[in-house]
Scaffold this motif. Structure first.
Motif, PDB file in Angstrom:
ATOM      1  N   LEU A   1       0.830  -1.192   0.000  1.00 45.76           N
ATOM      2  CA  LEU A   1       0.000   0.000   0.000  1.00 45.76           C
ATOM      3  C   LEU A   1       0.871   1.250   0.000  1.00 45.76           C
ATOM      4  CD1 LEU A   1      -2.692  -1.101   2.621  1.00 45.76           C
ATOM      5  CD2 LEU A   1      -2.999  -0.911   0.142  1.00 45.76           C
ATOM      6  N   ARG A   2       0.590   2.153  -0.940  1.00 46.18           N
ATOM      7  CA  ARG A   2       1.332   3.411  -1.051  1.00 46.18           C
ATOM      8  C   ARG A   2       0.624   4.478  -0.216  1.00 46.18           C
ATOM      9  NH1 ARG A   2       4.730   4.094  -5.408  1.00 46.18           N
ATOM     10  NH2 ARG A   2       5.087   6.102  -4.373  1.00 46.18           N
ATOM     11  N   HIS A   3       1.013   4.568   1.069  1.00 48.32           N
ATOM     12  CA  HIS A   3       0.373   5.545   1.956  1.00 48.32           C
ATOM     13  C   HIS A   3       0.769   6.977   1.620  1.00 48.32           C
ATOM     14  CE1 HIS A   3      -1.089   2.234   4.394  1.00 48.32           C
ATOM     15  NE2 HIS A   3       0.151   1.749   4.512  1.00 48.32           N
ATOM     16  N   ASP A   4       1.893   7.141   0.926  1.00 51.32           N
ATOM     17  CA  ASP A   4       2.298   8.485   0.545  1.00 51.32           C
ATOM     18  C   ASP A   4       1.401   9.069  -0.539  1.00 51.32           C
ATOM     19  OD1 ASP A   4       3.260   6.464  -1.147  1.00 51.32           O
ATOM     20  OD2 ASP A   4       4.817   7.795  -1.944  1.00 51.32           O
ATOM     21  N   GLN A   5       0.634   8.220  -1.236  1.00 53.68           N
ATOM     22  CA  GLN A   5      -0.306   8.674  -2.255  1.00 53.68           C
ATOM     23  C   GLN A   5      -1.770   8.508  -1.795  1.00 53.68           C
ATOM     24  OE1 GLN A   5       0.762   6.403  -5.754  1.00 53.68           O
ATOM     25  NE2 GLN A   5       2.481   7.770  -6.239  1.00 53.68           N
ATOM     26  N   GLU A   6      -1.977   8.465  -0.534  1.00 53.79           N
ATOM     27  CA  GLU A   6      -3.319   8.267   0.025  1.00 53.79           C
ATOM     28  C   GLU A   6      -4.218   9.458  -0.298  1.00 53.79           C
ATOM     29  OE1 GLU A   6      -4.200   6.658   4.234  1.00 53.79           O
ATOM     30  OE2 GLU A   6      -4.388   8.836   4.412  1.00 53.79           O
ATOM     31  N   MET A   7      -5.484   9.154  -0.535  1.00 53.60           N
ATOM     32  CA  MET A   7      -6.497  10.180  -0.831  1.00 53.60           C
ATOM     33  C   MET A   7      -7.699   9.954   0.077  1.00 53.60           C
ATOM     34  SD  MET A   7      -6.207  10.067  -5.005  1.00 53.60           S
ATOM     35  CE  MET A   7      -6.016   8.274  -4.980  1.00 53.60           C
ATOM     36  N   LEU A   8      -8.204  11.033   0.641  1.00 54.56           N
ATOM     37  CA  LEU A   8      -9.368  10.981   1.529  1.00 54.56           C
ATOM     38  C   LEU A   8     -10.562  11.602   0.814  1.00 54.56           C
ATOM     39  CD1 LEU A   8      -7.763  12.044   4.940  1.00 54.56           C
ATOM     40  CD2 LEU A   8      -8.140   9.728   4.061  1.00 54.56           C
ATOM     41  N   VAL A   9     -11.623  10.844   0.694  1.00 58.76           N
ATOM     42  CA  VAL A   9     -12.842  11.301   0.015  1.00 58.76           C
ATOM     43  C   VAL A   9     -13.883  11.597   1.092  1.00 58.76           C
ATOM     44  CG1 VAL A   9     -14.652  10.723  -1.636  1.00 58.76           C
ATOM     45  CG2 VAL A   9     -12.311   9.902  -2.002  1.00 58.76           C
ATOM     46  N   GLY A  10     -14.387  12.789   1.073  1.00 58.53           N
ATOM     47  CA  GLY A  10     -15.400  13.104   2.076  1.00 58.53           C
ATOM     48  C   GLY A  10     -15.841  14.546   2.034  1.00 58.53           C
ATOM     49  N   PRO A  11     -16.664  14.875   2.996  1.00 58.04           N
ATOM     50  CA  PRO A  11     -16.996  14.075   4.181  1.00 58.04           C
ATOM     51  C   PRO A  11     -18.018  12.972   3.895  1.00 58.04           C
ATOM     52  CG  PRO A  11     -18.141  16.182   4.242  1.00 58.04           C
ATOM     53  CD  PRO A  11     -17.251  16.227   3.048  1.00 58.04           C
ATOM     54  N   ARG A  12     -17.911  11.899   4.686  1.00 59.66           N
ATOM     55  CA  ARG A  12     -18.823  10.761   4.611  1.00 59.66           C
ATOM     56  C   ARG A  12     -19.322  10.450   6.022  1.00 59.66           C
ATOM     57  NH1 ARG A  12     -18.675  11.798   0.036  1.00 59.66           N
ATOM     58  NH2 ARG A  12     -18.468  10.426  -1.775  1.00 59.66           N
ATOM     59  N   ILE A  13     -20.608  10.095   6.112  1.00 61.69           N
ATOM     60  CA  ILE A  13     -21.256   9.836   7.389  1.00 61.69           C
ATOM     61  C   ILE A  13     -21.299   8.330   7.639  1.00 61.69           C
ATOM     62  CG2 ILE A  13     -23.312  10.209   8.784  1.00 61.69           C
ATOM     63  CD1 ILE A  13     -21.858  12.747   8.069  1.00 61.69           C
ATOM     64  N   HIS A  14     -20.931   7.939   8.865  1.00 65.84           N
ATOM     65  CA  HIS A  14     -21.009   6.538   9.281  1.00 65.84           C
ATOM     66  C   HIS A  14     -21.547   6.501  10.711  1.00 65.84           C
ATOM     67  CE1 HIS A  14     -20.027   2.290   9.539  1.00 65.84           C
ATOM     68  NE2 HIS A  14     -19.441   2.510  10.710  1.00 65.84           N
ATOM     69  N   ASP A  15     -22.759   5.963  10.855  1.00 63.89           N
ATOM     70  CA  ASP A  15     -23.424   5.893  12.170  1.00 63.89           C
ATOM     71  C   ASP A  15     -23.515   7.266  12.828  1.00 63.89           C
ATOM     72  OD1 ASP A  15     -23.771   3.199  11.868  1.00 63.89           O
ATOM     73  OD2 ASP A  15     -21.989   2.638  13.019  1.00 63.89           O
ATOM     74  N   GLY A  16     -23.755   8.292  12.049  1.00 63.26           N
ATOM     75  CA  GLY A  16     -23.933   9.635  12.573  1.00 63.26           C
ATOM     76  C   GLY A  16     -22.657  10.419  12.799  1.00 63.26           C
ATOM     77  N   ASP A  17     -21.495   9.848  12.510  1.00 57.54           N
ATOM     78  CA  ASP A  17     -20.216  10.536  12.705  1.00 57.54           C
ATOM     79  C   ASP A  17     -19.619  10.936  11.354  1.00 57.54           C
ATOM     80  OD1 ASP A  17     -20.428  10.144  15.431  1.00 57.54           O
ATOM     81  OD2 ASP A  17     -19.356   8.231  15.376  1.00 57.54           O
TER      82      ASP A  17
ATOM     83  N   LYS B   1     -13.230  11.536  11.458  1.00 57.75           N
ATOM     84  CA  LYS B   1     -12.644  12.801  11.045  1.00 57.75           C
ATOM     85  C   LYS B   1     -11.401  13.162  11.859  1.00 57.75           C
ATOM     86  CE  LYS B   1     -13.988  17.626  10.302  1.00 57.75           C
ATOM     87  NZ  LYS B   1     -15.105  18.612  10.421  1.00 57.75           N
ATOM     88  N   LYS B   2     -11.343  12.741  13.122  1.00 63.13           N
ATOM     89  CA  LYS B   2     -10.204  13.087  13.972  1.00 63.13           C
ATOM     90  C   LYS B   2      -8.924  12.358  13.574  1.00 63.13           C
ATOM     91  CE  LYS B   2     -11.389   9.656  17.503  1.00 63.13           C
ATOM     92  NZ  LYS B   2     -11.729   9.438  18.931  1.00 63.13           N
ATOM     93  N   PHE B   3      -9.034  11.309  12.728  1.00 57.71           N
ATOM     94  CA  PHE B   3      -7.862  10.564  12.267  1.00 57.71           C
ATOM     95  C   PHE B   3      -7.490  10.942  10.837  1.00 57.71           C
ATOM     96  CE2 PHE B   3      -9.612   7.644  15.528  1.00 57.71           C
ATOM     97  CZ  PHE B   3      -8.505   7.586  16.366  1.00 57.71           C
TER      98      PHE B   3
ATOM     99  N   GLU C   1     -12.717   1.724  14.821  1.00 65.38           N
ATOM    100  CA  GLU C   1     -13.086   3.149  14.863  1.00 65.38           C
ATOM    101  C   GLU C   1     -12.287   3.902  15.916  1.00 65.38           C
ATOM    102  OE1 GLU C   1     -17.117   5.922  15.405  1.00 65.38           O
ATOM    103  OE2 GLU C   1     -17.236   3.714  15.482  1.00 65.38           O
ATOM    104  N   ALA C   2     -12.017   3.271  17.057  1.00 71.40           N
ATOM    105  CA  ALA C   2     -11.289   3.949  18.132  1.00 71.40           C
ATOM    106  C   ALA C   2      -9.811   4.105  17.829  1.00 71.40           C
ATOM    107  CB  ALA C   2     -11.469   3.181  19.443  1.00 71.40           C
ATOM    108  N   ARG C   3      -9.254   3.327  16.894  1.00 69.65           N
ATOM    109  CA  ARG C   3      -7.820   3.360  16.612  1.00 69.65           C
ATOM    110  C   ARG C   3      -7.483   3.902  15.230  1.00 69.65           C
ATOM    111  NH1 ARG C   3      -9.107  -0.247  20.189  1.00 69.65           N
ATOM    112  NH2 ARG C   3      -7.688  -0.810  21.902  1.00 69.65           N
ATOM    113  N   GLY C   4      -8.483   4.340  14.500  1.00 67.08           N
ATOM    114  CA  GLY C   4      -8.206   4.904  13.184  1.00 67.08           C
ATOM    115  C   GLY C   4      -7.917   3.872  12.121  1.00 67.08           C
ATOM    116  N   ILE C   5      -8.331   2.619  12.338  1.00 67.69           N
ATOM    117  CA  ILE C   5      -8.154   1.576  11.327  1.00 67.69           C
ATOM    118  C   ILE C   5      -9.371   1.621  10.406  1.00 67.69           C
ATOM    119  CG2 ILE C   5      -7.837  -0.886  10.934  1.00 67.69           C
ATOM    120  CD1 ILE C   5      -6.763  -1.091  13.786  1.00 67.69           C
ATOM    121  N   PRO C   6      -9.184   1.689   9.097  1.00 75.16           N
ATOM    122  CA  PRO C   6     -10.337   1.783   8.189  1.00 75.16           C
ATOM    123  C   PRO C   6     -11.310   0.624   8.377  1.00 75.16           C
ATOM    124  CG  PRO C   6      -8.314   2.279   7.014  1.00 75.16           C
ATOM    125  CD  PRO C   6      -7.896   1.767   8.371  1.00 75.16           C
TER     126      PRO C   6
END
Length: 340
Positions: free
Chosen positions: A151-167, A201-203, A283-288
């Protein structure tokens, strides 16, 4: 004194030799009350020379006719409905019926499509080839595949915002780089886009994920990703444009994102077993948090069918009432038989 509301009259009789006064004959009779206004009108129309109070009974006048003798009558006007308005009203039930019929066809198409996808899900996963023809992806939509790479984390892309269980959060898109040796001994490389799942969002910062989740959040060794091969997403008109130079992705545009990181326009969604404890742990550790291996297409066409056909029936009945009923303002009018 005589009784009230009585008059005293003297009757004269005529003889052969002339007039003579006969013995007084007294009659008592009740006086007839007459409307002063009606009496005044009759007096004004009386010919000259006629006595003023000749008669107090209106029926004795020969040319007097009451409104009861010639009552007004109801007449039907011959004006018809406005044809332009009727055509517009007729288009409403016809349009609703056509839309209901279209939804019946859509229901059949969506049912067959979901059945085809469900059949692909129960099949064993296939190894993802190193190079894939983008035009062939539509024939393998919702097909389970797996691929091994880094996995190329240096080329990571975040798509959002997206809602999951109200967060609020983001979808983590990371290119998966793969290598393979060809028959001539040359190393070939390729990339595919992997949607690893949702994070809070905090991660957003990778450092926070690495601090809480460690290598599970950002693995740097070879990993095997198992997921669903999906067709490129379709953008609607309300989604804003992406800004790759600022790192702002509002919509997963597969072709645009693949061109930005130098990858193939191939989209793989990583899957996981639905588990509530595992979801809270990630969710508590920032793991997708990956998606479940299931078909998540919406199928509301049956509700639309009842809605449109019900509207067609209701508007058809209303149209029948409008045609059956004459125009309200000019249907009947009172026409007098004489001008008073």
């Amino acid at each position: 004194m005589f009784p009230s509301r009585r008059v005293f009259t003297e009757v004269l009789r005529q003889t052969n030799n002339g007039y003579r006064t006969s013995p007084l004959k007294i009659e008592f009779r009740r006086a007839t009350w007459t409307c002063p206004q009606c009496l005044r009108l009759r007096l004004c129309e009386r010919p000259l020379g006629q006595k003023r109070f000749a008669s107090t009974n209106a029926a004795e006048e020969k040319e007097f006719r009451s409104i009861l003798d010639e009552p007004p009558r109801l007449v039907r006007m011959r004006r018809k409905h406005n044809y332009g308005g009727l055509i517009v009203l007729a288009l409403i039930p016809l349009t609703a019926f056509a839309l209901g019929t279209w939804q019946v066809q859509r229901l059949g198409w969506k049912t067959d499509l979901m059945a085809r996808f469900e059949d692909r899900l129960v099949r064993p996963p296939l190894p993802l080839p190193l190079f894939i023809d983008p035009d062939a992806v539509k024939d393998f939509d919702y097909r389970r595949v797996y691929a091994t790479g880094k996995l190329r984390h240096d080329q990571e892309m975040l798509v959002g915002p997206r809602i999951h269980d109200g967060d609020d959060g983001y979808l983590v898109i990371t290119p998966l780089e793969r290598e393979e040796m060809d028959d001539r001994g040359r190393m070939r490389k390729s990339k595919v886009l992997v949607c690893r799942g949702w994070i809070s969002k905090k991660f957003r910062n990778q450092r926070e994920r690495l601090k809480e989740g460690g290598q599970q959040a950002l693995p740097d060794e070879l990993v095997t990703v198992q997921g669903l091969l999906r067709q490129p997403w379709k953008k609607n008109m309300f989604t804003p444009l992406n800004k790759p130079e600022k790192g702002e992705w509002y919509f997963p545009a597969v072709s645009e994102m693949a061109e930005f990181v130098g990858s193939q326009p191939v989209w793989v969604e990583e899957t996981m077993q639905p588990d509530l404890r595992e979801t809270y742990f990630r969710e508590a550790r920032g793991i997708p948090i990956g998606r479940a291996a299931e078909v998540n297409l919406r199928n509301n066409h049956l509700q639309y069918i009842f809605t449109w056909y019900g509207l067609a029936v209701a508007t058809s009945f209303m149209f029948w009432l409008v045609v059956r009923k004459p125009p309200s303002d000019i249907a009947r009018r009172v026409r007098q038989s004489k001008s008073w």
